[in-house]
Design a protein around this motif. Structure first.
Motif, PDB file in Angstrom:
ATOM      1  N   TRP A 259      -0.146   7.349 -12.049  1.00  0.00           N
ATOM      2  CA  TRP A 259      -1.578   7.097 -11.900  1.00  0.00           C
ATOM      3  C   TRP A 259      -2.088   7.459 -10.517  1.00  0.00           C
ATOM      4  O   TRP A 259      -2.936   8.342 -10.363  1.00  0.00           O
ATOM      5  CB  TRP A 259      -1.845   5.624 -12.244  1.00  0.00           C
ATOM      6  CG  TRP A 259      -3.211   5.142 -11.941  1.00  0.00           C
ATOM      7  CD1 TRP A 259      -4.389   5.705 -12.349  1.00  0.00           C
ATOM      8  CD2 TRP A 259      -3.565   4.001 -11.160  1.00  0.00           C
ATOM      9  NE1 TRP A 259      -5.447   4.971 -11.885  1.00  0.00           N
ATOM     10  CE2 TRP A 259      -4.975   3.917 -11.148  1.00  0.00           C
ATOM     11  CE3 TRP A 259      -2.837   3.023 -10.480  1.00  0.00           C
ATOM     12  CZ2 TRP A 259      -5.656   2.909 -10.492  1.00  0.00           C
ATOM     13  CZ3 TRP A 259      -3.525   2.010  -9.831  1.00  0.00           C
ATOM     14  CH2 TRP A 259      -4.908   1.963  -9.839  1.00  0.00           C
ATOM     15  N   TRP A 260      -1.591   6.786  -9.475  1.00  0.00           N
ATOM     16  CA  TRP A 260      -2.145   6.966  -8.134  1.00  0.00           C
ATOM     17  C   TRP A 260      -2.011   8.396  -7.609  1.00  0.00           C
ATOM     18  O   TRP A 260      -3.004   9.009  -7.238  1.00  0.00           O
ATOM     19  CB  TRP A 260      -1.502   5.979  -7.166  1.00  0.00           C
ATOM     20  CG  TRP A 260      -2.473   4.955  -6.672  1.00  0.00           C
ATOM     21  CD1 TRP A 260      -2.351   3.614  -6.738  1.00  0.00           C
ATOM     22  CD2 TRP A 260      -3.729   5.208  -6.034  1.00  0.00           C
ATOM     23  NE1 TRP A 260      -3.460   3.020  -6.189  1.00  0.00           N
ATOM     24  CE2 TRP A 260      -4.325   3.964  -5.746  1.00  0.00           C
ATOM     25  CE3 TRP A 260      -4.427   6.352  -5.687  1.00  0.00           C
ATOM     26  CZ2 TRP A 260      -5.555   3.839  -5.125  1.00  0.00           C
ATOM     27  CZ3 TRP A 260      -5.666   6.235  -5.071  1.00  0.00           C
ATOM     28  CH2 TRP A 260      -6.206   4.991  -4.799  1.00  0.00           C
TER      29      TRP A 260
ATOM     30  N   TRP B 275       2.192   3.486 -10.150  1.00  0.00           N
ATOM     31  CA  TRP B 275       2.386   4.049  -8.800  1.00  0.00           C
ATOM     32  C   TRP B 275       3.048   5.421  -8.816  1.00  0.00           C
ATOM     33  O   TRP B 275       2.951   6.162  -7.821  1.00  0.00           O
ATOM     34  CB  TRP B 275       3.199   3.089  -7.935  1.00  0.00           C
ATOM     35  CG  TRP B 275       2.628   1.713  -7.990  1.00  0.00           C
ATOM     36  CD1 TRP B 275       3.234   0.587  -8.462  1.00  0.00           C
ATOM     37  CD2 TRP B 275       1.307   1.316  -7.599  1.00  0.00           C
ATOM     38  NE1 TRP B 275       2.383  -0.474  -8.375  1.00  0.00           N
ATOM     39  CE2 TRP B 275       1.190  -0.069  -7.852  1.00  0.00           C
ATOM     40  CE3 TRP B 275       0.199   1.990  -7.055  1.00  0.00           C
ATOM     41  CZ2 TRP B 275       0.031  -0.789  -7.588  1.00  0.00           C
ATOM     42  CZ3 TRP B 275      -0.957   1.261  -6.793  1.00  0.00           C
ATOM     43  CH2 TRP B 275      -1.035  -0.098  -7.056  1.00  0.00           C
TER      44      TRP B 275
ATOM     45  N   LEU C  50       2.235   9.181  -1.694  1.00  0.00           N
ATOM     46  CA  LEU C  50       2.238   8.481  -2.985  1.00  0.00           C
ATOM     47  C   LEU C  50       3.306   9.032  -3.921  1.00  0.00           C
ATOM     48  O   LEU C  50       3.965   8.284  -4.644  1.00  0.00           O
ATOM     49  CB  LEU C  50       0.855   8.603  -3.640  1.00  0.00           C
ATOM     50  CG  LEU C  50      -0.256   7.806  -2.935  1.00  0.00           C
ATOM     51  CD1 LEU C  50      -1.624   8.239  -3.427  1.00  0.00           C
ATOM     52  CD2 LEU C  50      -0.063   6.315  -3.167  1.00  0.00           C
TER      53      LEU C  50
ATOM     54  N   TRP D 111     -11.308  10.980 -13.421  1.00  0.00           N
ATOM     55  CA  TRP D 111     -11.067   9.545 -13.197  1.00  0.00           C
ATOM     56  C   TRP D 111     -12.365   8.739 -13.274  1.00  0.00           C
ATOM     57  O   TRP D 111     -12.543   7.934 -14.184  1.00  0.00           O
ATOM     58  CB  TRP D 111     -10.337   9.312 -11.867  1.00  0.00           C
ATOM     59  CG  TRP D 111      -9.951   7.873 -11.735  1.00  0.00           C
ATOM     60  CD1 TRP D 111     -10.435   6.990 -10.839  1.00  0.00           C
ATOM     61  CD2 TRP D 111      -9.043   7.153 -12.578  1.00  0.00           C
ATOM     62  NE1 TRP D 111      -9.893   5.753 -11.063  1.00  0.00           N
ATOM     63  CE2 TRP D 111      -9.035   5.827 -12.127  1.00  0.00           C
ATOM     64  CE3 TRP D 111      -8.255   7.487 -13.674  1.00  0.00           C
ATOM     65  CZ2 TRP D 111      -8.264   4.833 -12.720  1.00  0.00           C
ATOM     66  CZ3 TRP D 111      -7.476   6.506 -14.277  1.00  0.00           C
ATOM     67  CH2 TRP D 111      -7.486   5.204 -13.796  1.00  0.00           C
TER      68      TRP D 111
ATOM     69  N   TYR E 287       3.912  -1.800  -4.540  1.00  0.00           N
ATOM     70  CA  TYR E 287       4.530  -0.725  -5.323  1.00  0.00           C
ATOM     71  C   TYR E 287       5.799  -1.183  -6.041  1.00  0.00           C
ATOM     72  O   TYR E 287       6.309  -0.502  -6.917  1.00  0.00           O
ATOM     73  CB  TYR E 287       4.890   0.481  -4.435  1.00  0.00           C
ATOM     74  CG  TYR E 287       3.697   1.152  -3.776  1.00  0.00           C
ATOM     75  CD1 TYR E 287       2.431   1.098  -4.340  1.00  0.00           C
ATOM     76  CD2 TYR E 287       3.842   1.855  -2.587  1.00  0.00           C
ATOM     77  CE1 TYR E 287       1.340   1.706  -3.733  1.00  0.00           C
ATOM     78  CE2 TYR E 287       2.753   2.477  -1.979  1.00  0.00           C
ATOM     79  CZ  TYR E 287       1.510   2.383  -2.560  1.00  0.00           C
ATOM     80  OH  TYR E 287       0.440   2.996  -1.960  1.00  0.00           O
TER      81      TYR E 287
ATOM     82  N   THR F  58      -4.776  -1.492   1.769  1.00  0.00           N
ATOM     83  CA  THR F  58      -3.537  -0.766   2.082  1.00  0.00           C
ATOM     84  C   THR F  58      -2.562  -1.676   2.824  1.00  0.00           C
ATOM     85  O   THR F  58      -1.371  -1.752   2.470  1.00  0.00           O
ATOM     86  CB  THR F  58      -3.852   0.488   2.945  1.00  0.00           C
ATOM     87  OG1 THR F  58      -4.806   1.274   2.250  1.00  0.00           O
ATOM     88  CG2 THR F  58      -2.614   1.308   3.213  1.00  0.00           C
TER      89      THR F  58
ATOM     90  N   VAL G 123     -11.408   2.381  -3.146  1.00  0.00           N
ATOM     91  CA  VAL G 123     -11.066   3.807  -3.111  1.00  0.00           C
ATOM     92  C   VAL G 123     -12.284   4.710  -3.309  1.00  0.00           C
ATOM     93  O   VAL G 123     -12.148   5.929  -3.333  1.00  0.00           O
ATOM     94  CB  VAL G 123      -9.969   4.160  -4.144  1.00  0.00           C
ATOM     95  CG1 VAL G 123      -8.601   3.768  -3.639  1.00  0.00           C
ATOM     96  CG2 VAL G 123     -10.239   3.538  -5.486  1.00  0.00           C
TER      97      VAL G 123
END
Ligand code: SF4
Length: 465
Positions: free
Chosen positions: A76-77, A73, A389, A92, A142, A133, A180
């Motif tokens: 990466w995100w 979290w 994020l 990605w 998270y 989400t 996503v």
């Protein structure tokens, strides 16, 4: 001076073309990278979920649960979102995504069934993004490794199962169901590079008929222009001497091809999901109005002798429930989170949608302009996603004693940059329509009004509350 720039641009273009060809020629290296990512992904997903919760004062360098949390979290995100703007889907989807690699791998051994119509429904990316989400917030994805294993592992399992049933060596999951995929599809429209097929070179090709490249997301390679559904895997680079990785203006895809990308589901994903739901998901913990809302609901329940909804006895995979950590959600609290996030989606999305409809009416172009103009909000949506994020990145680093004095300035820079880019893109986009001065100004004013609540919400998130 101008010849210097022309020479530099020519060199950069050549380098990119060669890089695209290298991706096509070194598939085994890319596969090694993909399987390496799969190994790291499973290690960081499964092992922390089997360990105890980190003790007070644990840091990312001394506790594997915290380390995995930071990798998923904190790095990466946010940086996958950033990579969509920097290099499109190349890094990605094209190289590192373990889910894409596993989906493709499992479909090689699968039943190769025809893809059913329900699976091709264009609303899946929007629905999946919103549901994931909201659910992620309910189980605190998270913060807890089990929650991450459930959501990410569930998605990976889904990708492999879909691969086992449908397609042969393709990425049916990625194209139709990945939560996503829609977000990546939209964000990568702002990338400064893309694979393109040169129609003249394609038609002029006179060599021996080449074998058709294997395209995992099943793109029509001949029409490879402004196709953000392309995963940029490079497998078609050099095909018929016509396909190449090329530089472009970050505004090109929205300005030139945005009018043809007229899916109402993409508009909903952008306005209600990436803007509205994302603002709701990132701000509910910071917004004092949420606390007041919950207190009102709890007070009403108590006044009516309804105590069951105030109990925090749901299992952790329905609502966050870690009593040892002093972190448990009651049923009423969970319901308030759902209402807050969905209401945020409806308020921000509905407000922007209404203004854009009005702009469409004022322009005389109707829905065509509405769907096109909405895409000019992509920069501010991207800035919001990255800011939201990366707040987790900053939080986790803060637990480990790492603080940045410049973070407020960096956030201000990113938010202003996203807003200015959206203003500029909206103006350029409207300039492509023959509107006349008054209509242009009317449409631009309506469009600009969309930006105000978005900027205000992010301002309050980082500086107001
Ligand atoms: S069109 Fe298909 S094969 Fe070509 S780069 Fe995109 S995803 Fe890969």
């Amino acid at each position: 001076m101008s010849s210097f720039f022309a020479a530099s641009a020519y060199k950069a273009k050549n380098r990119l073309r060669r890089f695209g060809l290298a991706m096509q020629q070194h598939r085994s290296l890319i596969q090694a990278l993909q399987w390496g990512t799969v190994a790291v992904y499973f290690t960081l997903l499964i092992i922390p979920a089997c360990l105890d919760l980190p003790p007070q004062g644990a840091t990312i360098l001394h506790n594997m649960v915290m380390f995995a949390q930071f990798v998923f979290w904190g790095i990466w995100w946010p940086f996958v979102i950033l990579s969509m703007l920097a290099v499109g889907r190349l890094a990605w989807c094209g190289v590192f995504c373990p889910e894409g690699a596993l989906a493709e791998w499992s479909s090689r051994f699968g039943m190769n069934k025809t893809i059913p119509r329900w699976l091709k429904w264009r609303g899946w990316p929007t629905a999946a993004f919103i549901m994931t989400t909201v659910y992620g917030q309910l189980i605190s994805v998270y913060d807890y490794a089990q929650a991450a294993l459930l959501i990410l592992g569930g998605s990976t399992l889904g990708a492999m199962l879909v691969g086992l049933f449908f397609g042969r060596g393709t990425r049916v999951w990625c194209r139709y169901l990945c939560p996503v995929n829609g977000v990546f599809n939209l964000l990568s429209r702002l990338a400064p590079i893309s694979f393109k097929a040169d129609q003249q070179a394609w038609n002029a090709y006179s060599g021996p008929p080449p074998a058709n490249p294997h395209c995992p997301p099943m793109i029509n390679i001949r029409r490879l222009h402004g196709v953000s559904a392309c995963h940029m895997c490079g497998r078609c680079a050099g095909f018929r001497n016509a396909v190449a990785l090329q530089p472009r203006s970050p505004n090109e895809e929205v300005l030139l091809y945005g009018a043809q990308k007229n899916s109402p589901w993409e508009l909903r994903l952008l306005l209600y999901g990436m803007i509205g739901v994302a603002i709701g998901a990132f701000t509910w913990t910071a917004n004092p109005a949420f606390v007041r809302f919950y207190q009102t609901v709890a007070g009403w329940l108590v006044n009516h002798n309804l105590y069951f909804p105030l109990e925090a006895n749901a299992p952790w995979f329905i609502l966050t429930n870690y009593p040892d950590h002093g972190d448990s959600f009651s049923w009423a609290y969970g319901a308030c989170i759902i209402v807050y996030i969905l209401a945020s989606g409806l308020i921000f999305g509905g407000f922007c949608s209404a203004l854009l409809s009005l702009a469409g009416t004022v322009s005389g172009q109707g829905r065509v302009l509405k769907l096109h103009l909405a895409q000019a909000l992509l920069p501010i949506a991207a800035a919001g996603l990255f800011l939201g994020l990366s707040a987790t990145t900053i939080k986790i680093l803060g637990y480990s004693g790492v603080h940045f004095s410049w973070i407020a300035a960096a956030r201000l820079f990113l938010l202003s940059g996203g807003a200015l880019w959206s203003f500029y893109l909206g103006g350029r986009l409207l300039g492509r329509y023959t509107l006349g001065r008054t209509r242009f100004l009317g449409c631009f004013a309506l469009y600009s009004l969309c930006l105000l609540p978005i900027i205000t919400a992010w301002y309050f998130m980082f500086w107001g509350w």
